[in-house]
Design a protein around this motif. Structure first.
Motif, PDB file in Angstrom:
ATOM      1  N   LEU A   1     -46.884  -9.296  40.985  1.00  0.00           N
ATOM      2  CA  LEU A   1     -45.839  -8.933  41.937  1.00  0.00           C
ATOM      3  C   LEU A   1     -44.761  -8.023  41.338  1.00  0.00           C
ATOM      4  O   LEU A   1     -43.769  -7.716  42.008  1.00  0.00           O
ATOM      5  CB  LEU A   1     -45.178 -10.197  42.500  1.00  0.00           C
ATOM      6  CG  LEU A   1     -46.090 -11.050  43.368  1.00  0.00           C
ATOM      7  CD1 LEU A   1     -45.432 -12.387  43.679  1.00  0.00           C
ATOM      8  CD2 LEU A   1     -46.490 -10.318  44.635  1.00  0.00           C
ATOM      9  N   SER A   2     -44.951  -7.590  40.123  1.00  0.00           N
ATOM     10  CA  SER A   2     -43.963  -6.711  39.499  1.00  0.00           C
ATOM     11  C   SER A   2     -43.868  -5.400  40.283  1.00  0.00           C
ATOM     12  O   SER A   2     -44.828  -4.968  40.928  1.00  0.00           O
ATOM     13  CB  SER A   2     -44.342  -6.418  38.049  1.00  0.00           C
ATOM     14  OG  SER A   2     -45.495  -5.585  38.011  1.00  0.00           O
ATOM     15  N   HIS A   3     -42.718  -4.772  40.219  1.00  0.00           N
ATOM     16  CA  HIS A   3     -42.542  -3.515  40.953  1.00  0.00           C
ATOM     17  C   HIS A   3     -43.533  -2.456  40.493  1.00  0.00           C
ATOM     18  O   HIS A   3     -44.048  -1.686  41.297  1.00  0.00           O
ATOM     19  CB  HIS A   3     -41.100  -3.017  40.840  1.00  0.00           C
ATOM     20  CG  HIS A   3     -40.756  -2.468  39.498  1.00  0.00           C
ATOM     21  ND1 HIS A   3     -40.451  -3.271  38.436  1.00  0.00           N
ATOM     22  CD2 HIS A   3     -40.710  -1.194  39.062  1.00  0.00           C
ATOM     23  CE1 HIS A   3     -40.204  -2.512  37.387  1.00  0.00           C
ATOM     24  NE2 HIS A   3     -40.357  -1.254  37.720  1.00  0.00           N
ATOM     25  N   ALA A   4     -43.824  -2.433  39.194  1.00  0.00           N
ATOM     26  CA  ALA A   4     -44.770  -1.440  38.679  1.00  0.00           C
ATOM     27  C   ALA A   4     -46.154  -1.620  39.291  1.00  0.00           C
ATOM     28  O   ALA A   4     -46.845  -0.641  39.602  1.00  0.00           O
ATOM     29  CB  ALA A   4     -44.840  -1.533  37.163  1.00  0.00           C
TER      30      ALA A   4
ATOM     31  N   LEU B   1     -46.836  -3.421  42.261  1.00  0.00           N
ATOM     32  CA  LEU B   1     -46.758  -3.262  43.715  1.00  0.00           C
ATOM     33  C   LEU B   1     -46.789  -1.799  44.133  1.00  0.00           C
ATOM     34  O   LEU B   1     -47.437  -1.440  45.113  1.00  0.00           O
ATOM     35  CB  LEU B   1     -45.485  -3.915  44.259  1.00  0.00           C
ATOM     36  CG  LEU B   1     -45.526  -5.402  44.538  1.00  0.00           C
ATOM     37  CD1 LEU B   1     -44.149  -5.907  44.921  1.00  0.00           C
ATOM     38  CD2 LEU B   1     -46.525  -5.724  45.625  1.00  0.00           C
ATOM     39  N   ARG B   2     -46.093  -0.937  43.387  1.00  0.00           N
ATOM     40  CA  ARG B   2     -46.020   0.472  43.790  1.00  0.00           C
ATOM     41  C   ARG B   2     -47.362   1.190  43.658  1.00  0.00           C
ATOM     42  O   ARG B   2     -47.534   2.263  44.197  1.00  0.00           O
ATOM     43  CB  ARG B   2     -44.919   1.199  43.030  1.00  0.00           C
ATOM     44  CG  ARG B   2     -45.212   1.428  41.568  1.00  0.00           C
ATOM     45  CD  ARG B   2     -44.250   2.377  40.867  1.00  0.00           C
ATOM     46  NE  ARG B   2     -42.905   2.298  41.369  1.00  0.00           N
ATOM     47  CZ  ARG B   2     -41.825   2.347  40.615  1.00  0.00           C
ATOM     48  NH1 ARG B   2     -41.937   2.485  39.318  1.00  0.00           N
ATOM     49  NH2 ARG B   2     -40.629   2.279  41.135  1.00  0.00           N
ATOM     50  N   ARG B   3     -48.313   0.566  42.955  1.00  0.00           N
ATOM     51  CA  ARG B   3     -49.662   1.137  42.886  1.00  0.00           C
ATOM     52  C   ARG B   3     -50.373   1.043  44.235  1.00  0.00           C
ATOM     53  O   ARG B   3     -51.292   1.811  44.509  1.00  0.00           O
ATOM     54  CB  ARG B   3     -50.490   0.417  41.821  1.00  0.00           C
ATOM     55  CG  ARG B   3     -50.002   0.646  40.406  1.00  0.00           C
ATOM     56  CD  ARG B   3     -50.726  -0.186  39.381  1.00  0.00           C
ATOM     57  NE  ARG B   3     -52.170  -0.024  39.466  1.00  0.00           N
ATOM     58  CZ  ARG B   3     -53.036  -0.969  39.114  1.00  0.00           C
ATOM     59  NH1 ARG B   3     -52.624  -2.131  38.665  1.00  0.00           N
ATOM     60  NH2 ARG B   3     -54.322  -0.740  39.217  1.00  0.00           N
ATOM     61  N   TYR B   4     -49.957   0.090  45.061  1.00  0.00           N
ATOM     62  CA  TYR B   4     -50.663  -0.189  46.314  1.00  0.00           C
ATOM     63  C   TYR B   4     -49.819   0.033  47.566  1.00  0.00           C
ATOM     64  O   TYR B   4     -50.362   0.262  48.648  1.00  0.00           O
ATOM     65  CB  TYR B   4     -51.166  -1.631  46.308  1.00  0.00           C
ATOM     66  CG  TYR B   4     -52.032  -1.944  45.120  1.00  0.00           C
ATOM     67  CD1 TYR B   4     -53.363  -1.549  45.099  1.00  0.00           C
ATOM     68  CD2 TYR B   4     -51.518  -2.588  44.002  1.00  0.00           C
ATOM     69  CE1 TYR B   4     -54.172  -1.809  44.002  1.00  0.00           C
ATOM     70  CE2 TYR B   4     -52.326  -2.860  42.905  1.00  0.00           C
ATOM     71  CZ  TYR B   4     -53.636  -2.467  42.911  1.00  0.00           C
ATOM     72  OH  TYR B   4     -54.432  -2.717  41.827  1.00  0.00           O
ATOM     73  N   TYR B   5     -48.513  -0.121  47.440  1.00  0.00           N
ATOM     74  CA  TYR B   5     -47.629  -0.048  48.602  1.00  0.00           C
ATOM     75  C   TYR B   5     -46.460   0.885  48.337  1.00  0.00           C
ATOM     76  O   TYR B   5     -45.928   0.927  47.231  1.00  0.00           O
ATOM     77  CB  TYR B   5     -47.049  -1.446  48.928  1.00  0.00           C
ATOM     78  CG  TYR B   5     -48.055  -2.411  49.484  1.00  0.00           C
ATOM     79  CD1 TYR B   5     -48.339  -2.436  50.843  1.00  0.00           C
ATOM     80  CD2 TYR B   5     -48.714  -3.305  48.659  1.00  0.00           C
ATOM     81  CE1 TYR B   5     -49.261  -3.335  51.363  1.00  0.00           C
ATOM     82  CE2 TYR B   5     -49.646  -4.206  49.174  1.00  0.00           C
ATOM     83  CZ  TYR B   5     -49.913  -4.203  50.520  1.00  0.00           C
ATOM     84  OH  TYR B   5     -50.823  -5.086  51.035  1.00  0.00           O
TER      85      TYR B   5
END
Length: 96
Positions: free
Chosen positions: A76-79, A81-85
């Motif tokens: 759930l890390s931002h790094a 999550l940003r890969r997918y959303y």
């Protein structure tokens, strides 16, 4: 519910309905059940509390709980999550 939504794009959560992830959840829920039952017993009869028994209950499921939570924090890390959303998609998924 949240992880099922995230699983739509994130392979880390595809196993929410099968495999090791479910086994971990089952072990955690079983441990929580034993924990809750023991606390209820001790609440109704405080003299029945036994520190060693309580410790054993916690130790029986604590390691899998912490392993599972550590893995979820990484997923759930931002790094990650940003890969997918996109940020807009995350805000839409979780408006609170």
């Amino acid at each position: 519910m949240i992880f099922l939504i995230l699983a739509q794009k994130m392979p880390e959560f595809e196993h929410e309905t099968s495999g090791a992830h479910v086994e971990e959840h089952e072990a955690i829920h079983e441990g929580m059940g034993r924990y809750s039952a023991y606390l209820a017993k001790c609440k109704s009869s405080p003299s029945s509390f036994n520190a060693e028994e309580f410790r054993k209950i916690l130790q029986s499921w604590g390691p899998i709980l912490f392993y599972h939570l550590d893995a979820e924090v990484i997923s759930l890390s931002h790094a990650n999550l940003r890969r997918y959303y996109t940020l807009a998609e995350v805000k839409e998924l979780f408006p609170w």
